[in-house]
Design a protein around this motif. Sequence first.
Motif, PDB file in Angstrom:
ATOM      1  N   GLU A  28      87.575  24.653  25.404  1.00  0.00           N
ATOM      2  CA  GLU A  28      86.483  25.281  25.592  1.00  0.00           C
ATOM      3  C   GLU A  28      85.678  24.835  26.932  1.00  0.00           C
ATOM      4  O   GLU A  28      85.793  23.456  27.032  1.00  0.00           O
ATOM      5  CB  GLU A  28      85.531  25.504  24.312  1.00  0.00           C
ATOM      6  CG  GLU A  28      85.931  26.312  23.316  1.00  0.00           C
ATOM      7  CD  GLU A  28      85.557  27.717  23.733  1.00  0.00           C
ATOM      8  OE1 GLU A  28      84.704  27.950  24.399  1.00  0.00           O
ATOM      9  OE2 GLU A  28      86.274  28.548  23.098  1.00  0.00           O
ATOM     10  N   GLU A  29      85.065  25.433  27.447  1.00  0.00           N
ATOM     11  CA  GLU A  29      84.382  25.026  28.903  1.00  0.00           C
ATOM     12  C   GLU A  29      83.236  24.333  28.546  1.00  0.00           C
ATOM     13  O   GLU A  29      82.753  23.179  29.057  1.00  0.00           O
ATOM     14  CB  GLU A  29      83.834  26.318  29.586  1.00  0.00           C
ATOM     15  CG  GLU A  29      83.185  25.891  30.773  1.00  0.00           C
ATOM     16  CD  GLU A  29      82.497  27.053  31.559  1.00  0.00           C
ATOM     17  OE1 GLU A  29      82.078  26.941  32.699  1.00  0.00           O
ATOM     18  OE2 GLU A  29      83.046  28.237  31.343  1.00  0.00           O
ATOM     19  N   HIS A  30      82.500  24.614  27.351  1.00  0.00           N
ATOM     20  CA  HIS A  30      81.385  23.729  26.747  1.00  0.00           C
ATOM     21  C   HIS A  30      81.679  22.525  26.294  1.00  0.00           C
ATOM     22  O   HIS A  30      80.773  21.767  25.729  1.00  0.00           O
ATOM     23  CB  HIS A  30      80.496  24.553  26.165  1.00  0.00           C
ATOM     24  CG  HIS A  30      79.927  25.804  26.777  1.00  0.00           C
ATOM     25  ND1 HIS A  30      78.836  25.681  27.582  1.00  0.00           N
ATOM     26  CD2 HIS A  30      80.179  27.058  26.788  1.00  0.00           C
ATOM     27  CE1 HIS A  30      78.598  26.820  27.891  1.00  0.00           C
ATOM     28  NE2 HIS A  30      79.372  27.682  27.585  1.00  0.00           N
ATOM     29  N   SER A  31      83.030  22.481  26.076  1.00  0.00           N
ATOM     30  CA  SER A  31      83.278  21.101  25.314  1.00  0.00           C
ATOM     31  C   SER A  31      83.494  19.864  26.306  1.00  0.00           C
ATOM     32  O   SER A  31      83.693  18.771  25.918  1.00  0.00           O
ATOM     33  CB  SER A  31      84.693  21.301  24.420  1.00  0.00           C
ATOM     34  OG  SER A  31      85.705  21.538  25.468  1.00  0.00           O
ATOM     35  N   LEU A  32      83.503  20.162  27.583  1.00  0.00           N
ATOM     36  CA  LEU A  32      83.776  19.025  28.639  1.00  0.00           C
ATOM     37  C   LEU A  32      82.135  18.413  28.858  1.00  0.00           C
ATOM     38  O   LEU A  32      81.168  19.153  28.928  1.00  0.00           O
ATOM     39  CB  LEU A  32      84.098  19.877  30.083  1.00  0.00           C
ATOM     40  CG  LEU A  32      85.536  20.306  30.113  1.00  0.00           C
ATOM     41  CD1 LEU A  32      85.571  21.362  31.173  1.00  0.00           C
ATOM     42  CD2 LEU A  32      86.594  19.360  29.896  1.00  0.00           C
ATOM     43  N   THR A  33      82.395  17.278  28.901  1.00  0.00           N
ATOM     44  CA  THR A  33      81.111  16.315  28.753  1.00  0.00           C
ATOM     45  C   THR A  33      80.939  16.333  30.373  1.00  0.00           C
ATOM     46  O   THR A  33      81.491  16.809  31.120  1.00  0.00           O
ATOM     47  CB  THR A  33      81.008  15.030  28.283  1.00  0.00           C
ATOM     48  OG1 THR A  33      82.384  14.421  29.212  1.00  0.00           O
ATOM     49  CG2 THR A  33      81.546  15.009  26.849  1.00  0.00           C
ATOM     50  N   THR A  34      79.737  15.839  30.806  1.00  0.00           N
ATOM     51  CA  THR A  34      79.113  15.551  32.154  1.00  0.00           C
ATOM     52  C   THR A  34      80.051  14.455  32.866  1.00  0.00           C
ATOM     53  O   THR A  34      80.403  14.761  33.963  1.00  0.00           O
ATOM     54  CB  THR A  34      78.033  14.901  32.032  1.00  0.00           C
ATOM     55  OG1 THR A  34      76.794  15.709  31.281  1.00  0.00           O
ATOM     56  CG2 THR A  34      77.088  14.815  33.544  1.00  0.00           C
TER      57      THR A  34
END
Length: 126
Positions: free
Chosen positions: A102-108
């Motif tokens: 998921e794209e939102h699972s990638l952290t900063t």
Amino acid sequence: WFWIDFITIFPFEKLGCLSSLRVIRIFRLLRVVRLARVMKLASRWHSRLGVSYAWVSIAKCFVATSFAVHWITCIWGALAVEGRTQHEGTWLTAYADRIGEEEHSLTTLDIYTIAMYFCSATLTSV
């Protein structure tokens, strides 16, 4: 320099103390003046340690390249995050699809690392 550093990093806007951030931005610009002191310090070390000009040139090139890669990485990552908040397809969307996450699972940190790899490979190979 302590007070200038303190004023620039203290979150006055979160406390509601300053309605205008102009003063803080001016203090942040004053921090750039400290870079001149770093250059004087480097020349003093050069004369005291007796380092050859070749090593100094290599070190300057390395530092300049590192700063350039960092800034370009920050811009590249910010573009991906901004596109993500507007629900547009970006390079981050394509990357997340390719690795199956998921794209939102990638952290900063993940985004910064991926962007740094891309920017350093692009900057050093062109």
